[in-house]
Design an enzyme around this catalytic site. Structure first.
Site: not given
Length: 508
Positions: A116, A263
């Site tokens: 991220e 995720e």
């Protein structure tokens, strides 16, 4: 014109699925009592987890995963990204140390470069694609690019106007990074890594998103979300976010890049401000997610195109900072016990804490008979296994050999210990299987053939990383005379030879 463009986007072919979808797990390490790598791998084997993602490239963990066949995604931690993204040599050294040194014994199949980055470490964004290219070049030089993909996980928050999915697009301020990133993924045949958290979308929607819609619960047709542009029906948040990413890539003219969800999960416990972080909701979400992915359902935009997913995560991480929910995303606690029992009927042998699945502990093929005998004696003695079924005339006496008898004893101990990590090792002579070793009238504990439940206990079998020395009493089953003796043995640290002496000679 808008309708024509939309029709074009919907009809451009995308990458086709060339294998079935899989469920993997992320392995976080923020535990105050982190299990050893050997114990982690024992849990993975017991739960038949064949895909894992590490947040780094820990050498001990990669060594423990060697020769297991488990497919491993290793990661470049965010703090190392700047150095790798600015130096081809640094990237090559990273690959040499963390990948080449471990393959082929450890089945590394992907490298996640950072996590991220665009939303958590934007100052490193300008070198993100360079880091991917440098890592890939090092793989090419070692002829590993065909088996190891390179990508970088992105937060779904980089997608703007995510519903309806057909109107979604990436935050345009990141186009200077996103366009070359997608070019790289497409040219190398890699996939777009996306983190998808319906829990947070639900929490931040202020009641707009129904809980059932976030949890994959069945919805009546009039409650399904409909994309007015495509007339596609969405029954869950997960699919809507994945399709929003597909449409966002299409908006930039990239239509052949598959999506892997790196995720996704749901917390099982929260504080007073998180009333929907509950055991039941976590169980519902992850059970439905696993079933949805393994059914190869795909998404409304791309039915049948697999969306393999890594669950966040294997363990509850009690050392993580933040609210209570941050510590409670795991499927298991630190000692390997399930946080909740998943509802996975029809999902195969994945995750044996589903009561419909069974795992057993058996003697490893080719194991040293002397080591098997020593482990058998331990199980029937200090391990407190009931070995009366192995006596002459009893159901499990035949076949009368150390392999068969130790298999029974190993499994009885494993079941007694609730299949906890490390309890099917016995100094490396035992292994976990999903095949029921019961035969004839010999029904093994844990088999559907009988109630194989045992009270829990705190004693542990010798594990491969334990050190045993000194003199210990051992319960020895004499296959020649079919009588039971107390013997003593002197074990050498590291699993050396065993010195046997009849020190008591007491016949029972």
């Amino acid at each position: 014109m808008a309708l024509l463009l939309l029709f074009f986007l919907l009809t451009v072919p995308v990458v086709s699925a060339d294998e079935d979808a899989f469920i993997g797990v992320n392995i976080g390490t923020a535990l105050s009592d982190m299990p050893s790598p050997t114990q982690v791998v024992a849990l993975l084997k017991a739960q038949n987890i064949r895909h894992v993602r590490l947040y780094d490239a820990d050498r001990a963990m990669l060594h423990a995963l060697a020769n297991t066949g488990i497919r491993v995604t290793v990661s470049v931690p965010n703090e190392q990204l700047l150095g790798i993204g600015q130096s081809n040599a640094t990237a090559a050294n990273w690959v040499a140390r963390n990948v080449i040194a471990h393959v082929p014994a450890t089945n590394i199949t992907a490298i996640a470069v950072g996590s991220e980055i665009l939303t958590t470490l934007p100052n490193a964004a300008p070198v993100l694609v360079s880091a991917l290219k440098f890592i890939h070049s090092a793989l090419v030089a070692s002829n590993l690019d065909g088996q190891i993909k390179v990508s970088t996980p992105q937060s779904s928050s980089i997608i703007l106007d995510s519903f309806p999915p057909s109107q979604a697009f990436f935050n345009r301020s990141w186009d200077p990074v996103m366009v070359p990133l997608l070019k790289f993924l497409q040219s190398t045949g890699s996939y777009f890594m996306l983190n998808v958290y319906p829990y947070y979308d639900y929490m931040q929607s202020n009641g707009v998103i129904p809980l059932d819609y976030a949890l994959f619960r069945p919805l009546p047709p009039n409650k399904e979300a409909v994309d007015a542009n495509t007339l596609l029906h969405y029954t869950n948040v997960f699919d809507a976010i994945v399709d929003a990413a597909y449409f966002s890539m299409s908006y930039l003219n990239f239509t052949k890049i598959p999506i892997f969800v790196t995720e996704s999960g749901w917390p099982s416990k929260g504080d007073s401000s998180e009333p929907d972080a509950t055991l039941d909701n976590a169980n519902t979400y992850n059970s439905n997610l696993i079933r949805h992915v393994l059914n190869n359902t795909g998404t409304p935009k791309h039915p049948g195109i697999v969306v393999s997913t890594y669950i966040y995560e294997l363990y509850n991480e009690d050392s993580r900072p933040g609210p209570v929910s941050e510590k409670n995303w795991g499927l298991f606690d630190a000692n390997g016990m399930p946080v909740y029992t998943l509802h996975l009927t029809g999902a195969g042998t994945l995750l044996a804490n589903d009561t419909t699945n069974q795992t057993f502990c058996v003697a490893k093929e080719g194991a040293d008979p002397k080591m098997l005998q020593a482990a058998l004696d331990w199980a029937c003695g200090p391990g407190k296994v009931d070995c009366s079924f192995l006596l002459q005339g009893q159901p499990c006496y035949e076949p009368d050999n150390v392999v068969a008898h130790s298999t029974y004893a190993f499994n009885a101990y494993f079941q007694k210990m609730a299949k906890s990590p490390g309890t099917c090792d016995f100094k490396g002579v035992a292994t976990i299987t999903t095949s029921d070793p019961s035969h004839g009238s010999c029904i093994f504990p844990g088999s559907a053939g009988r109630n194989g439940t045992f009270p829990n206990t705190t004693s542990l079998a010798p594990s491969s990383n334990s050190s045993t020395s000194g003199c210990h009493s051992v319960y020895f089953y004499d296959n020649l005379r079919h009588t039971q003796f107390w013997f003593s043995w002197r074990g050498v640290k590291g699993g050396g030879q065993v010195d046997w002496s009849n020190s008591h000679g007491v016949v029972f």
